[in-house]
Design a protein around this motif. Structure first.
Motif, PDB file in Angstrom:
ATOM      1  N   LEU A  44     -41.405 -39.830  19.292  1.00 23.66           N
ATOM      2  CA  LEU A  44     -42.186 -38.666  18.884  1.00 23.66           C
ATOM      3  C   LEU A  44     -43.445 -38.481  19.725  1.00 23.66           C
ATOM      4  O   LEU A  44     -44.251 -37.586  19.463  1.00 23.66           O
ATOM      5  N   ARG A  45     -43.626 -39.338  20.737  1.00 24.19           N
ATOM      6  CA  ARG A  45     -44.783 -39.185  21.610  1.00 24.19           C
ATOM      7  C   ARG A  45     -44.662 -37.903  22.427  1.00 24.19           C
ATOM      8  O   ARG A  45     -43.560 -37.479  22.804  1.00 24.19           O
ATOM      9  N   PHE A  46     -45.806 -37.291  22.705  1.00 22.13           N
ATOM     10  CA  PHE A  46     -45.822 -35.970  23.334  1.00 22.13           C
ATOM     11  C   PHE A  46     -45.023 -35.924  24.623  1.00 22.13           C
ATOM     12  O   PHE A  46     -44.216 -35.013  24.847  1.00 22.13           O
ATOM     13  N   GLU A  47     -45.240 -36.917  25.513  1.00 21.20           N
ATOM     14  CA  GLU A  47     -44.583 -36.858  26.814  1.00 21.20           C
ATOM     15  C   GLU A  47     -43.063 -36.961  26.706  1.00 21.20           C
ATOM     16  O   GLU A  47     -42.335 -36.399  27.519  1.00 21.20           O
ATOM     17  N   PHE A  48     -42.568 -37.656  25.679  1.00 18.03           N
ATOM     18  CA  PHE A  48     -41.114 -37.769  25.531  1.00 18.03           C
ATOM     19  C   PHE A  48     -40.504 -36.486  24.996  1.00 18.03           C
ATOM     20  O   PHE A  48     -39.402 -36.094  25.382  1.00 18.03           O
TER      21      PHE A  48
END
Length: 286
Positions: A44-48
């Motif tokens: 759920l991290r932004f870059e992913f």
């Protein structure tokens, strides 16, 4: 430009991007992410989420848009392009190229600024994707080099792994994945043998012929299955065997009509095995 025209242009670009093949770059991205997971929150991290979006529409528009721009003279005599895919005629080529640039540049800029180490893998993806079709390399017209360039499909996975771990993935795993992508490319090139021969284009399939190409696919898939066994045990062999069976069936029953039927099933097989592989790897990591 009116609403209806915008909708038509988007539908055209969407068709150029070949949605049924999106899984070929999005799937490796998910598998690379799964291989480096430390917890479900990583997904759920932004870059992913950002690069997950990139490896859907923009990346595929890059691959297939560039391909269709430089392949017009070949594609215009290929029935598959009119009935199953789409034809990018000269009057639409500038529009497609502009769309490729607009949809790709923001993601490239973000990666260069915030993840310079990972940008090495994104650069590899971009260079291989462009010069597979574009001159001066135009790898797709160089037998064996055309299959080697198709390791471009492992770079989304390498990027995901590097984004999460800050390291390069294991060399053996990358080599096994590369063997799988080479087989995938060679198998997909077999239905295009006749149009490519008519256009005097050399590919691994025109050079080896249909059955020689299928033997090449079998060897590459067997190598990929052997590597998968190192990481997944019997499950890796089982997944690899589905491709060996498919290639064997194609070899024993080859003709143009049957080959095209199998070719249409091919993305479904890749999707199913890719999902299984993702969940197997994620399960072992969590």
């Amino acid at each position: 430009m009116g609403y209806n025209e915008n909708v038509l242009n988007f539908k055209f670009l969407l068709k150029v991007s070949r949605p049924r093949f999106w899984i070929y770059v999005f799937g490796p991205y998910l598998i690379g992410l799964a291989a480096a997971l430390q917890g479900l929150s990583d997904m759920l991290r932004f870059e992913f989420l950002l690069f997950g979006l990139y490896f859907l529409f923009p990346a595929n528009l890059l691959i297939y848009g560039i391909n269709d721009i430089f392949d017009y003279e070949i594609d215009k005599s290929n029935p598959k392009k009119r009935e199953y895919e789409t034809l990018v005629s000269p009057d639409k080529q500038r529009f497609v190229l502009l769309a490729v640039l607009i949809t790709n540049i923001p993601f490239v800029a973000y990666c260069l600024i915030y993840h310079p180490y990972s940008s090495v893998f994104l650069s590899g993806f971009l260079l291989l994707s462009v010069f597979y079709s574009a001159p001066p390399v135009r790898a797709k017209t160089r037998p064996l080099v055309d299959s080697l360039f198709n390791i471009l499909y492992i770079f989304p996975g390498l990027l995901a792994y590097a984004l999460l771990s800050g390291e390069s993935p294991p060399v053996l795993a990358a080599a096994g994945a590369g063997a799988w992508t080479m087989a995938m490319h060679a198998y997909s090139a077999v239905p295009d043998i006749t149009p490519d021969q008519n256009a005097k284009i050399d590919t691994i399939a025109t050079k080896l012929g249909p059955r020689g190409t299928l033997v090449f696919c079998f060897v590459c898939y067997a190598a990929a299955a052997a590597v998968a066994y190192q990481y997944l045990g019997a499950a890796g062999i089982l997944l690899g065997s589905t491709y060996l069976i498919m290639v064997t069936i194609t070899f024993r029953a080859y003709d143009s009509d049957r080959m095209f039927t199998l070719y249409r099933v091919f993305p479904i097989l890749n999707t199913v095995t890719g999902l299984i592989l993702f969940f197997l790897i994620a399960y072992r990591k969590l």
